[in-house]
Scaffold this motif. Sequence first.
Motif, PDB file in Angstrom:
ATOM      1  N   LEU A   1      -6.017  -5.035 -11.011  1.00  0.00           N
ATOM      2  CA  LEU A   1      -6.774  -5.671  -9.921  1.00  0.00           C
ATOM      3  C   LEU A   1      -6.072  -5.401  -8.588  1.00  0.00           C
ATOM      4  N   HIS A   2      -6.793  -4.766  -7.668  1.00  0.00           N
ATOM      5  CA  HIS A   2      -6.127  -4.214  -6.482  1.00  0.00           C
ATOM      6  C   HIS A   2      -6.654  -4.762  -5.168  1.00  0.00           C
ATOM      7  N   TYR A   3      -7.972  -5.041  -5.078  1.00  0.00           N
ATOM      8  CA  TYR A   3      -8.548  -5.272  -3.748  1.00  0.00           C
ATOM      9  C   TYR A   3      -9.834  -6.082  -3.868  1.00  0.00           C
TER      10      TYR A   3
ATOM     11  N   THR B   1     -14.504   8.428  -7.182  1.00  0.00           N
ATOM     12  CA  THR B   1     -14.188   7.188  -6.466  1.00  0.00           C
ATOM     13  C   THR B   1     -13.552   6.184  -7.440  1.00  0.00           C
ATOM     14  N   ARG B   2     -12.901   5.179  -6.870  1.00  0.00           N
ATOM     15  CA  ARG B   2     -12.075   4.291  -7.698  1.00  0.00           C
ATOM     16  C   ARG B   2     -12.855   3.518  -8.761  1.00  0.00           C
ATOM     17  N   ASP B   3     -14.038   3.008  -8.386  1.00  0.00           N
ATOM     18  CA  ASP B   3     -14.779   2.213  -9.377  1.00  0.00           C
ATOM     19  C   ASP B   3     -15.178   3.095 -10.559  1.00  0.00           C
TER      20      ASP B   3
ATOM     21  N   ALA C   1       0.860  -1.197   0.000  1.00  0.00           N
ATOM     22  CA  ALA C   1       0.000   0.000   0.000  1.00  0.00           C
ATOM     23  C   ALA C   1       0.886   1.234   0.000  1.00  0.00           C
ATOM     24  N   GLU C   2       0.486   2.226  -0.748  1.00  0.00           N
ATOM     25  CA  GLU C   2       1.398   3.354  -0.946  1.00  0.00           C
ATOM     26  C   GLU C   2       0.891   4.669  -0.355  1.00  0.00           C
ATOM     27  N   GLY C   3      -0.291   5.092  -0.804  1.00  0.00           N
ATOM     28  CA  GLY C   3      -0.703   6.487  -0.620  1.00  0.00           C
ATOM     29  C   GLY C   3      -1.060   6.924   0.780  1.00  0.00           C
ATOM     30  N   GLY C   4      -1.517   6.024   1.652  1.00  0.00           N
ATOM     31  CA  GLY C   4      -1.808   6.486   2.999  1.00  0.00           C
ATOM     32  C   GLY C   4      -2.934   5.763   3.704  1.00  0.00           C
ATOM     33  N   ILE C   5      -3.266   6.284   4.859  1.00  0.00           N
ATOM     34  CA  ILE C   5      -4.262   5.686   5.750  1.00  0.00           C
ATOM     35  C   ILE C   5      -5.176   6.817   6.245  1.00  0.00           C
TER      36      ILE C   5
ATOM     37  N   TYR D   1     -10.710  -2.522  -8.943  1.00  0.00           N
ATOM     38  CA  TYR D   1      -9.674  -2.353  -9.971  1.00  0.00           C
ATOM     39  C   TYR D   1      -9.117  -0.952  -9.760  1.00  0.00           C
ATOM     40  N   HIS D   2      -7.880  -0.895  -9.269  1.00  0.00           N
ATOM     41  CA  HIS D   2      -7.292   0.426  -9.008  1.00  0.00           C
ATOM     42  C   HIS D   2      -7.143   1.125 -10.355  1.00  0.00           C
ATOM     43  N   PRO D   3      -7.620   2.361 -10.453  1.00  0.00           N
ATOM     44  CA  PRO D   3      -7.631   3.015 -11.769  1.00  0.00           C
ATOM     45  C   PRO D   3      -6.253   3.122 -12.403  1.00  0.00           C
TER      46      PRO D   3
ATOM     47  N   ALA E   1       1.679  -2.728 -11.835  1.00  0.00           N
ATOM     48  CA  ALA E   1       2.146  -2.245 -10.513  1.00  0.00           C
ATOM     49  C   ALA E   1       1.372  -0.984 -10.126  1.00  0.00           C
ATOM     50  N   LEU E   2       1.239  -0.791  -8.838  1.00  0.00           N
ATOM     51  CA  LEU E   2       0.424   0.324  -8.345  1.00  0.00           C
ATOM     52  C   LEU E   2       1.073   1.682  -8.600  1.00  0.00           C
ATOM     53  N   VAL E   3       0.307   2.573  -9.187  1.00  0.00           N
ATOM     54  CA  VAL E   3       0.681   3.992  -9.261  1.00  0.00           C
ATOM     55  C   VAL E   3      -0.278   4.687  -8.294  1.00  0.00           C
ATOM     56  N   THR E   4       0.251   5.072  -7.154  1.00  0.00           N
ATOM     57  CA  THR E   4      -0.617   5.497  -6.067  1.00  0.00           C
ATOM     58  C   THR E   4      -1.576   6.641  -6.433  1.00  0.00           C
ATOM     59  N   GLU E   5      -2.751   6.548  -5.829  1.00  0.00           N
ATOM     60  CA  GLU E   5      -3.777   7.593  -6.005  1.00  0.00           C
ATOM     61  C   GLU E   5      -3.246   8.950  -5.528  1.00  0.00           C
ATOM     62  N   LYS E   6      -2.220   8.888  -4.690  1.00  0.00           N
ATOM     63  CA  LYS E   6      -1.634  10.126  -4.184  1.00  0.00           C
ATOM     64  C   LYS E   6      -1.091  10.995  -5.321  1.00  0.00           C
TER      65      LYS E   6
ATOM     66  N   ASN F   1     -17.475  -0.782  -2.818  1.00  0.00           N
ATOM     67  CA  ASN F   1     -16.309  -0.070  -3.344  1.00  0.00           C
ATOM     68  C   ASN F   1     -15.619   0.554  -2.146  1.00  0.00           C
ATOM     69  N   ARG F   2     -14.286   0.551  -2.163  1.00  0.00           N
ATOM     70  CA  ARG F   2     -13.565   1.088  -1.005  1.00  0.00           C
ATOM     71  C   ARG F   2     -12.835   2.374  -1.387  1.00  0.00           C
ATOM     72  N   LEU F   3     -12.786   3.302  -0.453  1.00  0.00           N
ATOM     73  CA  LEU F   3     -12.023   4.528  -0.683  1.00  0.00           C
ATOM     74  C   LEU F   3     -10.554   4.284  -0.350  1.00  0.00           C
ATOM     75  N   MET F   4      -9.705   5.056  -1.026  1.00  0.00           N
ATOM     76  CA  MET F   4      -8.262   5.007  -0.755  1.00  0.00           C
ATOM     77  C   MET F   4      -7.993   5.189   0.736  1.00  0.00           C
ATOM     78  N   GLY F   5      -7.047   4.440   1.263  1.00  0.00           N
ATOM     79  CA  GLY F   5      -6.598   4.650   2.637  1.00  0.00           C
ATOM     80  C   GLY F   5      -7.499   4.033   3.699  1.00  0.00           C
ATOM     81  N   ASN F   6      -8.635   3.476   3.270  1.00  0.00           N
ATOM     82  CA  ASN F   6      -9.485   2.808   4.259  1.00  0.00           C
ATOM     83  C   ASN F   6      -9.110   1.345   4.425  1.00  0.00           C
ATOM     84  N   SER F   7      -8.195   0.860   3.584  1.00  0.00           N
ATOM     85  CA  SER F   7      -7.766  -0.525   3.731  1.00  0.00           C
ATOM     86  C   SER F   7      -6.657  -0.629   4.774  1.00  0.00           C
TER      87      SER F   7
HETATM   88  O1  MEZ Z   1      -5.880   2.219   0.013  1.00  0.00           O
HETATM   89  C1  MEZ Z   1      -5.252   1.954  -0.994  1.00  0.00           C
HETATM   90  O2  MEZ Z   1      -5.587   1.064  -1.769  1.00  0.00           O
HETATM   91  C2  MEZ Z   1      -4.071   2.791  -1.345  1.00  0.00           C
HETATM   92  C3  MEZ Z   1      -3.526   3.639  -0.278  1.00  0.00           C
HETATM   93  C4  MEZ Z   1      -3.608   2.771  -2.584  1.00  0.00           C
HETATM   94  C5  MEZ Z   1      -2.891   3.870  -3.251  1.00  0.00           C
HETATM   95  O3  MEZ Z   1      -3.370   4.338  -4.281  1.00  0.00           O
HETATM   96  O4  MEZ Z   1      -1.856   4.306  -2.785  1.00  0.00           O
END
Ligand code: MEZ
Length: 532
Positions: A431-433, A359-361, A132-136, A318-320, A332-337, A465-471
């Motif tokens: 595919l992310h979550y 939102t992500r979806d 996980a990259e962007g935060g909590i 599916y992470h955008p 690979a994840l390119v963070t929503e940040k 659907n989940r928001l960023m950082g809630n995982s």
């Molecule tokens: O919560 C996530 O999935 C997350 C922090 C991902 C991201 O884009 O960095």
Amino acid sequence: MYKIDKLNELAKVVAEKRPENASMEPRRMTADEKDTLLATFHPDYKQGEFSVLKAGVNKGEKVPTQLAELLQGKSRINSSNVDLSAPDYDTDVLIIGGGGAGASAAIEADDAGAKAMIVTKLRIGDANTMMAEGGIQAADKPNDSPAIHYLDAFGGGHFAAKPELLQKLVTNAPEAIQWLNKLGVEFDKEADGTMITTHGGGTSRKRMHAAKDYSGAEIMRTLRDEVLNRQIPVIDFTAAIEIILDENGKAAGAVLMNMETKELLVARAKTVVIATGGAGRLHYQGFPTSNHYGATADGLILGYRVGAKLLYADTLQYHPTGAAYPEQIFGALVTEKVRSLGAKLINIDGDVFMHPLETRDVTAASIIRECSERGKGITTGQGTAVWLDTPMIEYKNGEGTIEKRIPAMMRMFGKYGIDIRKEPILVYPTLHYQNGGLDITSDGMTGVENLYAAGEVVGGIHGRNRLMGNSLLDVIVFGRNAGINAAAKAKNTDVPKSLTLSHIDAFNSKLNESGAASGKASPMLLPSYARK
Ligand code: MEZ
């Protein structure tokens, strides 16, 4: 596929239009527009990709076809060949999974005076938490509150979250941040010690706390150190392959398999916590994944075989913005940040085609539409993609922002000669979550007595659907919650007397009667492309 010269030419169009694009404020979609977009382009709505379960507690419900095959698959053991009479391990709380949720559960169980033990098929920390990259998220600023956090997450999840779970998530969030801070997580802070927070998709307040763009790695580093410092036993490279029950149908341990020697071992426990994470490595619908190597839905299989119900197993995230180029980092994840900091999504004509923080979806479906129906994608070796205009971050916020705030992104692309401060990058959903998973009550228990679940293996906390950082947040809040409750329950539970695996034979009979048996060995444990 476009050659590199052509990609560079197309990137020039993005650069030319940057000043105009940077100042424009794309409008948000209406609720009706979002519904139509999702129904037409989101992978969750592709009916042909799902199968209806014919056996088990979710019989009659649809789940992704690959998951149905595993849920209705074949146990890796013949129950009569496992000697349950002399367990190899005896513990109060057995935690299956060495990611953020498992580690948090272990720390809390240990704090409560219970004997906790972690088993993990890879090594502690090999988990989606680490990725996980962007935060909590946590509503701990004066202009925010858990109630506002609740509304954002409830709406973002299509009003499907279990209210009591979401309430626990948001109300425990500020304390979860403090807990991590005290354990030693190096959150980004202002000079006066105030935590720096940003927006994520669908958040109405800036509540994303981060450690640059490696927040999960920093959190996992800290939790792992804590587990090891406390000398909580961790059995690496050992997978749980079946849950063991006692004579009253309560969880009482697990059958373990050494991943190298394939030796079977028995762990007896008063309570069991499943914290095995997600399912990205099943590559639903052929998508690449941002997930770690071991994300193969194991916990869903373990739980389902003993009768724990699943909730929303038909909904995935599916992470955008998965990396679409170069090939070496495909998916690979390119963070929503990156978008929180100001980068916009751009099509082949150099035009902004949506608000970057829907939102992500909705964002994923919008990118898929841009590349398919609208034909405005950029062709890469792996398919089509859109631009994410990373140089716009420095254009808006000044030089040095990228290196300071998203250094891991800079390094990931830099390895392949792409300087994200100067060139836009190509992205497509990955595919992310898994939004769905084991159904739990607010104390973290599944439908099976003494069997708890925490982290991504749980369904219902975020709805559909989940928001960023809630995982990262749910991993901490529900990991701790499961550890506390599993330890308390263990205190009032005697060592299980007679252990049984008879449920495996009963489940097999149901599969055979219904004609549902897929014959696939499950849990899967490693992706099919694993080196043998
Ligand atoms: O919560 C996530 O999935 C997350 C922090 C991902 C991201 O884009 O960095």
